[in-house]
Scaffold this motif. Structure first.
Motif, PDB file in Angstrom:
ATOM      1  N   VAL A  35       0.859  -1.190   0.000  1.00  0.00           N
ATOM      2  CA  VAL A  35       0.000   0.000   0.000  1.00  0.00           C
ATOM      3  C   VAL A  35       0.891   1.235   0.000  1.00  0.00           C
ATOM      4  O   VAL A  35       1.635   1.481   0.954  1.00  0.00           O
ATOM      5  N   LEU A  85      -2.561   7.900  -5.907  1.00  0.00           N
ATOM      6  CA  LEU A  85      -2.408   8.938  -6.937  1.00  0.00           C
ATOM      7  C   LEU A  85      -2.385   8.312  -8.333  1.00  0.00           C
ATOM      8  O   LEU A  85      -2.416   7.088  -8.471  1.00  0.00           O
ATOM      9  N   THR A  90      11.872  16.233  -4.232  1.00  0.00           N
ATOM     10  CA  THR A  90      12.857  16.113  -3.151  1.00  0.00           C
ATOM     11  C   THR A  90      14.179  16.786  -3.535  1.00  0.00           C
ATOM     12  O   THR A  90      14.544  16.836  -4.723  1.00  0.00           O
ATOM     13  N   ALA A  94       2.412   3.725   3.375  1.00  0.00           N
ATOM     14  CA  ALA A  94       1.521   4.800   2.911  1.00  0.00           C
ATOM     15  C   ALA A  94       1.976   6.189   3.328  1.00  0.00           C
ATOM     16  O   ALA A  94       1.235   7.151   3.177  1.00  0.00           O
ATOM     17  N   GLY A  96       8.893   3.010   6.023  1.00  0.00           N
ATOM     18  CA  GLY A  96       8.905   4.421   5.636  1.00  0.00           C
ATOM     19  C   GLY A  96       8.351   5.352   6.690  1.00  0.00           C
ATOM     20  O   GLY A  96       8.381   5.079   7.890  1.00  0.00           O
ATOM     21  N   TYR A 107      18.512  11.721   5.090  1.00  0.00           N
ATOM     22  CA  TYR A 107      18.244  10.684   6.101  1.00  0.00           C
ATOM     23  C   TYR A 107      16.844  10.088   5.976  1.00  0.00           C
ATOM     24  O   TYR A 107      16.634   8.917   6.264  1.00  0.00           O
ATOM     25  N   LEU A 139      14.966   9.760   3.151  1.00  0.00           N
ATOM     26  CA  LEU A 139      14.868   8.816   2.034  1.00  0.00           C
ATOM     27  C   LEU A 139      15.675   7.553   2.329  1.00  0.00           C
ATOM     28  O   LEU A 139      15.255   6.457   1.976  1.00  0.00           O
TER      29      LEU A 139
HETATM   30  C1  LIG Z   1       9.436  19.054  -0.594  1.00  0.00           C
HETATM   31  C2  LIG Z   1      10.093  17.842   0.004  1.00  0.00           C
HETATM   32  C3  LIG Z   1      11.427  17.630  -0.184  1.00  0.00           C
HETATM   33  C4  LIG Z   1      12.060  16.528   0.410  1.00  0.00           C
HETATM   34  N1  LIG Z   1      13.380  16.324   0.143  1.00  0.00           N
HETATM   35  C5  LIG Z   1      14.001  15.259   0.691  1.00  0.00           C
HETATM   36  C6  LIG Z   1      15.362  14.980   0.380  1.00  0.00           C
HETATM   37  O1  LIG Z   1      15.977  15.631  -0.464  1.00  0.00           O
HETATM   38  N2  LIG Z   1      15.953  13.931   1.029  1.00  0.00           N
HETATM   39  C7  LIG Z   1      15.277  13.148   1.921  1.00  0.00           C
HETATM   40  O2  LIG Z   1      15.865  12.221   2.477  1.00  0.00           O
HETATM   41  N3  LIG Z   1      13.961  13.338   2.172  1.00  0.00           N
HETATM   42  C8  LIG Z   1      13.314  14.366   1.580  1.00  0.00           C
HETATM   43  N4  LIG Z   1      11.984  14.561   1.829  1.00  0.00           N
HETATM   44  C9  LIG Z   1      11.271  13.597   2.684  1.00  0.00           C
HETATM   45  C10 LIG Z   1      10.972  12.299   1.882  1.00  0.00           C
HETATM   46  O3  LIG Z   1      10.421  12.653   0.636  1.00  0.00           O
HETATM   47  C11 LIG Z   1      10.009  11.380   2.643  1.00  0.00           C
HETATM   48  O4  LIG Z   1      10.520  11.124   3.916  1.00  0.00           O
HETATM   49  C12 LIG Z   1       9.831  10.048   1.900  1.00  0.00           C
HETATM   50  O5  LIG Z   1       9.303  10.300   0.606  1.00  0.00           O
HETATM   51  C13 LIG Z   1       8.894   9.108   2.649  1.00  0.00           C
HETATM   52  O6  LIG Z   1       8.681   7.981   1.851  1.00  0.00           O
HETATM   53  P1  LIG Z   1       7.410   7.033   2.061  1.00  0.00           P
HETATM   54  O7  LIG Z   1       7.413   6.090   0.914  1.00  0.00           O
HETATM   55  O8  LIG Z   1       7.381   6.512   3.433  1.00  0.00           O
HETATM   56  O9  LIG Z   1       6.161   8.012   1.949  1.00  0.00           O
HETATM   57  P2  LIG Z   1       5.650   8.827   0.671  1.00  0.00           P
HETATM   58  O10 LIG Z   1       6.763   9.201  -0.210  1.00  0.00           O
HETATM   59  O11 LIG Z   1       4.775   9.886   1.215  1.00  0.00           O
HETATM   60  O12 LIG Z   1       4.782   7.757  -0.119  1.00  0.00           O
HETATM   61  C14 LIG Z   1       3.555   7.267   0.358  1.00  0.00           C
HETATM   62  C15 LIG Z   1       2.677   6.960  -0.826  1.00  0.00           C
HETATM   63  O13 LIG Z   1       1.514   6.283  -0.363  1.00  0.00           O
HETATM   64  C16 LIG Z   1       0.387   6.806  -1.030  1.00  0.00           C
HETATM   65  N5  LIG Z   1      -0.769   6.553  -0.170  1.00  0.00           N
HETATM   66  C17 LIG Z   1      -1.042   7.111   1.036  1.00  0.00           C
HETATM   67  N6  LIG Z   1      -2.170   6.609   1.549  1.00  0.00           N
HETATM   68  C18 LIG Z   1      -2.624   5.706   0.655  1.00  0.00           C
HETATM   69  C19 LIG Z   1      -3.761   4.863   0.624  1.00  0.00           C
HETATM   70  N7  LIG Z   1      -4.650   4.831   1.611  1.00  0.00           N
HETATM   71  N8  LIG Z   1      -3.937   4.067  -0.483  1.00  0.00           N
HETATM   72  C20 LIG Z   1      -3.043   4.071  -1.498  1.00  0.00           C
HETATM   73  N9  LIG Z   1      -1.952   4.860  -1.514  1.00  0.00           N
HETATM   74  C21 LIG Z   1      -1.740   5.660  -0.443  1.00  0.00           C
HETATM   75  C22 LIG Z   1       0.710   8.275  -1.236  1.00  0.00           C
HETATM   76  O14 LIG Z   1      -0.049   8.844  -2.285  1.00  0.00           O
HETATM   77  C23 LIG Z   1       2.200   8.209  -1.534  1.00  0.00           C
HETATM   78  O15 LIG Z   1       2.454   8.077  -2.908  1.00  0.00           O
HETATM   79  C24 LIG Z   1      11.317  15.632   1.227  1.00  0.00           C
HETATM   80  C25 LIG Z   1       9.955  15.834   1.394  1.00  0.00           C
HETATM   81  C26 LIG Z   1       9.334  16.918   0.792  1.00  0.00           C
HETATM   82  C27 LIG Z   1       7.852  17.117   0.972  1.00  0.00           C
END
Ligand SMILES: Cc1cc2nc3c(=O)[nH]c(=O)nc-3n(C[C@H](O)[C@H](O)[C@H](O)COP(=O)(O)OP(=O)(O)OC[C@H]3O[C@@H](n4cnc5c(N)ncnc54)[C@H](O)[C@@H]3O)c2cc1C
Length: 407
Positions: A7, A33, A43, A159, A373, A385, A387
């Motif tokens: 998910v 999405l 990022t 998620a 995540g 950190y 990512l």
């Molecule tokens: C502007 C910005 C810049 C950043 N730059 C950096 C950087 O340079 N270096 C770094 O280390 N970190 C950076 N970060 C932080 C980093 O992007 C996040 O910590 C990382 O993306 C988290 O990954 P994730 O997969 O856990 O969550 P996410 O990337 O948020 O992915 C979660 C996914 O799950 C989907 N989702 C959520 N709920 C549901 C559901 N119920 N059903 C189906 N799909 C769902 C969402 O749409 C999303 O696509 C940045 C963040 C932002 C906002």
């Protein structure tokens, strides 16, 4: 072949899906999405700071540093670099250890990962918001708001959190995890600007200044950061302020203290101001102290010290007024109202409690469920950190989900 559902198609979900597929699972990503990896595009200001060569527990915030330490031990920086090398992305580290794609394009990271998903035969269901997930009859059932239904042997919840809602669906993962009996620590926006109340800020909007900033509350200093601070009409931004936001938590009555001359002691600065004053007794205060600091900041501090830069001459300056100016230059206090909201935050502080997952990222509430995540109670500082945490927790969860499912 074991069926694995993931998910969330963000960094953690994609990494989990790829490693589960490599380990022999039949994998489907369910992403709310219209495309996976959307947040990755923004990022690192479009360059994607995808990791760091200096991974250490001190670079992260969590309610359970003891658990985090154990989990991070399995995640050396090379887990991230090897992962990308495996899928064809060249990476490089800068002098601070921050890892980037060699081409410095976040879009390239996404392109490489999407191609890898395709090559590995991972199915990607987009526009698919998961609203329900439960265990029944020896497997997981997952339902989407669009009315679809899936079954799997293992479920990986990746998620994300509540930060930056424009870049992804937000916060739904916590409810799904709670449905399996998990608990969530209080959530707060992290890596965001700080809202401050100070009448001078409006006039200082847009100024960037190299300085040291300390976060203080209850009469003590909580944290200190150096770097380029951005002054805005609502408060302070830039990397030092963002780093401090992670330490703010639910603190009330906090202040930031700005030191515009961190390399100079209070005594040395005071002496410097006094010498300047002695050299030109008939100058205005503006002329006497010209060249020390951004003009608008100097004006604002003089005003705060009750001094008029244009109409007062140095000769009229009393010693206590000079001392007050030196004090403001070293310790300019801005009362903090709180962090900016989720819209501006880059990451979520708090999340699903770390003591509720095993070292393999498997839920201690529901075997076969994995979490990876940002949904977990881990927030990293600026520098790649977050990512790193997302990729590595995803990789480990994906591998183990297939292994466990095969038992
Ligand atoms: C502007 C910005 C810049 C950043 N730059 C950096 C950087 O340079 N270096 C770094 O280390 N970190 C950076 N970060 C932080 C980093 O992007 C996040 O910590 C990382 O993306 C988290 O990954 P994730 O997969 O856990 O969550 P996410 O990337 O948020 O992915 C979660 C996914 O799950 C989907 N989702 C959520 N709920 C549901 C559901 N119920 N059903 C189906 N799909 C769902 C969402 O749409 C999303 O696509 C940045 C963040 C932002 C906002």
């Amino acid at each position: 072949m074991k069926e694995i559902l993931v998910v969330g198609g963000g960094a953690a979900g994609i990494a989990a899906a790829l490693s589960a597929a490599e380990a022999g699972g039949r994998v489907t990503i369910l992403e709310g999405l219209n495309r996976p990896g959307k947040k990755l595009l923004v990022t690192g200001n479009g360059r994607c700071n995808l990791g760091n060569t200096r991974i250490a527990p001190e670079c992260y915030h969590t309610a359970r540093p003891d658990r985090l330490k154990v989990l991070l031990k399995q995640m050396p920086a090379t887990l991230t670099t090897d992962f990308f090398e495996r899928w064809g992305l060249m990476t490089m580290a800068d002098e601070a250890g921050r890892l980037y794609p060699y081409c410095r394009q976040a879009s390239m990271v996404v392109d490489v990962l999407l191609l890898a998903l395709q090559r590995r035969g991972v199915a990607v269901e987009t526009d698919c918001t998961v609203t329900e997930a439960f265990w029944d009859r020896g497997g997981f059932t997952v339902k989407s708001s669009q009315g679809s239904r899936w079954r799997s042997d293992a479920l990986i919840l990746a998620a994300g959190g509540k930060a930056a809602p424009k870049q992804g669906l937000n916060g739904g993962g916590y409810a799904l995890a709670k449905g399996f009996g998990h608990s969530c620590t209080p959530l707060y926006p992290c890596l965001t600007a700080l809202r401050c109340t100070h009448s001078a800020l409006r006039g200082l909007k847009g100024i960037r200044v190299l300085c040291t900033v300390a976060l203080c509350a209850g009469g003590r200093e909580i944290a200190r950061e150096s770097g380029e601070l951005q002054l805005t009409e609502y408060g302070v931004s830039g990397i030092p302020a963002m780093q401090l936001s992670c330490r703010l938590g639910a603190q009330k009555g906090a202040n930031v203290s700005v030191d515009f001359f961190p390399d100079c002691s209070m005594r040395a600065l005071h002496t410097l101001l006094r010498r300047r004053a002695e050299e030109c007794p008939d100058s205005t205060l503006e002329d006497a102290f010209l060249g020390l600091l951004h003009k608008r900041i100097m004006y604002a501090l003089m005003k705060e010290a009750g001094l008029s830069p244009l109409s007062r001459t140095v000769r009229t300056l009393r010693p206590e007024e000079l001392a007050r100016l030196a004090e403001l230059l070293k310790n300019w206090r801005l009362p903090v109202e709180g962090p900016m909201g989720w819209e501006q935050a880059q990451v979520t502080g708090g999340g699903i409690a770390l003591q509720e997952i095993g070292d393999d990222f498997q839920s201690r509430c529901r075997p076969g469920l994995y979490l990876a995540g940002e949904v977990l109670d881990v927030a990293g500082e600026c520098g790649g950190y977050n990512l790193h945490w997302a990729w590595c927790s995803g990789i480990l969860a994906g591998r183990r989900a297939v292994g466990e499912a095969e038992l």
